[in-house]
Enzyme design. Structure first.
Site, mmCIF file in Angstrom:
data_model
loop_
_atom_site.group_PDB
_atom_site.id
_atom_site.type_symbol
_atom_site.label_atom_id
_atom_site.label_comp_id
_atom_site.label_asym_id
_atom_site.label_seq_id
_atom_site.Cartn_x
_atom_site.Cartn_y
_atom_site.Cartn_z
ATOM 1 N N ASP A 1 -49.878 -2.711 -31.057
ATOM 2 C CA ASP A 1 -49.905 -3.308 -29.677
ATOM 3 C C ASP A 1 -51.269 -2.797 -28.922
ATOM 4 O O ASP A 1 -52.097 -2.023 -29.393
ATOM 5 C CB ASP A 1 -48.854 -2.527 -28.870
ATOM 6 N N ILE A 2 -51.260 -3.405 -27.668
ATOM 7 C CA ILE A 2 -52.636 -3.070 -26.700
ATOM 8 C C ILE A 2 -52.605 -1.470 -26.474
ATOM 9 O O ILE A 2 -53.647 -0.991 -26.019
ATOM 10 C CB ILE A 2 -52.704 -3.945 -25.615
ATOM 11 N N TYR B 1 -46.352 -19.761 -17.755
ATOM 12 C CA TYR B 1 -45.831 -19.389 -18.890
ATOM 13 C C TYR B 1 -45.160 -20.523 -19.858
ATOM 14 O O TYR B 1 -45.458 -20.678 -20.788
ATOM 15 C CB TYR B 1 -44.770 -18.505 -18.455
ATOM 16 N N GLY C 1 -43.286 -3.956 -26.820
ATOM 17 C CA GLY C 1 -42.430 -4.950 -25.618
ATOM 18 C C GLY C 1 -40.858 -4.853 -25.970
ATOM 19 O O GLY C 1 -40.494 -4.361 -27.178
ATOM 20 N N GLN C 2 -40.492 -5.682 -24.991
ATOM 21 C CA GLN C 2 -38.987 -5.583 -25.280
ATOM 22 C C GLN C 2 -38.196 -6.056 -26.464
ATOM 23 O O GLN C 2 -37.517 -5.368 -27.213
ATOM 24 C CB GLN C 2 -38.178 -6.594 -24.053
ATOM 25 N N GLY D 1 -47.621 -7.006 -30.406
ATOM 26 C CA GLY D 1 -46.792 -6.726 -29.204
ATOM 27 C C GLY D 1 -45.423 -5.959 -29.528
ATOM 28 O O GLY D 1 -44.498 -6.073 -29.085
ATOM 29 N N LYS E 1 -46.101 -22.044 -23.447
ATOM 30 C CA LYS E 1 -45.214 -22.071 -24.589
ATOM 31 C C LYS E 1 -45.045 -23.698 -24.989
ATOM 32 O O LYS E 1 -44.782 -23.839 -26.245
ATOM 33 C CB LYS E 1 -43.762 -21.634 -23.925
ATOM 34 N N ILE F 1 -32.907 -12.444 -22.505
ATOM 35 C CA ILE F 1 -32.595 -11.250 -23.566
ATOM 36 C C ILE F 1 -32.062 -9.983 -22.755
ATOM 37 O O ILE F 1 -32.919 -9.476 -22.119
ATOM 38 C CB ILE F 1 -33.657 -10.861 -24.594
#
Ligand code: AKB
Length: 319
Positions: free
Chosen positions: A35-36, A143, A12-13, A9, A147, A173
């Site tokens: 990543d994908i 989500y 990502g951000q 990943g 988690k 973030i």
């Protein structure tokens, strides 16, 4: 000796900034980004990069063996807002990817894992102010459920199989280098972009919605700090509460207005309001501060300064 790191990943951000920081610390050859898709060309072009599906154990194992990886940062996930649109996809992605890395460690193919949790593990029945490390947790988003369950599995793999897995519960973030995608806290990044581009922002949360937030540099520092700590210092193997500041959209608007006095905002809460209302307003992160010496640096004024200065200069470079 440098660890051999795989970031899953990495476009990502958080993944993209983490990749650059880890490459600066350990050398580009020791940090493999994956990543994908080729979602961030700075990441793709600044070192080794692999296309990798986080849900595919065999491909992950081949990649780990190809580069002799000992440490994985699993940054791929579907966040809160997108997760509510695609509940089963969120469940499958978030859980399959976690089990894949946990099982690589259980099978002694890698030694160490970083896996991010989130304030989304908490729910409407959790105390909202100064939310303790150990408290009621009844998340109401898919989500948040992934988690919370993920935290249980991390602790289980640590206790049963001695897996060295480390985790923090990220708040929202904020970064000028990368855009978030599909979260409920995303407004706190969008608002700076729109303030500079349009002098106006339509906010999808109400003005008094208070949430825990953090500047990206602090988040990256926390991530690296927990991974560098000696194993004995990590007393919590589910996930650590982590905090910096808390603010509402109204606070951000005031802070932006001190730089751009004509900035305007309208409030049009959508389905994300209910998600935000289910989360804590502020977090008690004493365990992280005590166990591995965590402290944050950026308050809201410093964040606004960084965001506006850097976004402005990026816009100038591109014009
Ligand atoms: C989200 O809003 O979904 C994320 C998070 C708080 O984990 N930024």
């Amino acid at each position: 000796m440098n660890p051999k790191i795989l970031i899953i990943g990495a476009c990502g951000q958080i993944g993209s900034e983490l990749t650059q920081k880890l490459r600066a610390i350990h050398g580009a050859d020791n940090v493999i980004a994956s990543d994908i898709n080729y979602g961030n060309l700075d990441v793709v072009n600044s070192g080794l990069f692999e296309i990798l599906d986080a849900q595919d154990y065999s491909s992950m194992k081949i990649c780990v063996e190809k580069y002799n990886i000992d440490t994985i940062y699993l940054m791929a996930a579907m966040l809160s807002a997108t997760g509510e649109k695609y509940p089963m996809k969120a469940w499958d992605l978030n859980m399959d990817s976690l089990f894949n890395v946990l099982n690589l460690a259980k099978n002694k193919i890698i030694n160490k894992i970083f896996w991010p949790s989130s304030i989304a593990v908490f729910g409407p029945t959790t105390p909202k102010e100064n939310t303790p490390q150990y408290t009621v947790m009844e998340p109401t988003t898919v989500y948040g459920i992934t988690k919370q369950v993920g935290e249980r599995w991390c602790e289980y793999y640590h206790n049963k199989y001695n897996v060295d897995v480390r985790s923090i519960r990220y708040p929202g973030i904020i970064s000028w280098k990368t855009l978030p995608g599909g979260g409920t806290t995303d407004y706190a990044v969008d608002i700076y972009h729109k303030a500079l581009a349009d002098n106006h922002y339509d906010c999808f949360l109400s003005e008094h919605t208070e949430l825990p937030m953090m500047f990206m540099d602090d988040a990256i520092e926390a991530t690296i700090k927990i991974m560098q700590a000696p194993p004995d210092a990590i007393k919590i193997r589910s996930s650590y509460n982590l905090a910096a500041i808390s603010f509402t959209p109204e606070h951000v608007v005031k802070s932006i207005k001190s730089h751009l006095k004509d900035f305007t905002v309208s409030y049009e809460p959508d389905f994300r309001q209910e998600i935000a209302d289910s989360w804590p307003k502020s977090i008690d992160d004493n365990h992280a501060r005590k166990d591995w010496n965590w402290s944050h640096h950026y308050d809201l004024e410093a964040i606004t300064n960084e965001m506006l200065t850097n976004l402005k200069s990026l816009a100038n470079q591109n014009s």
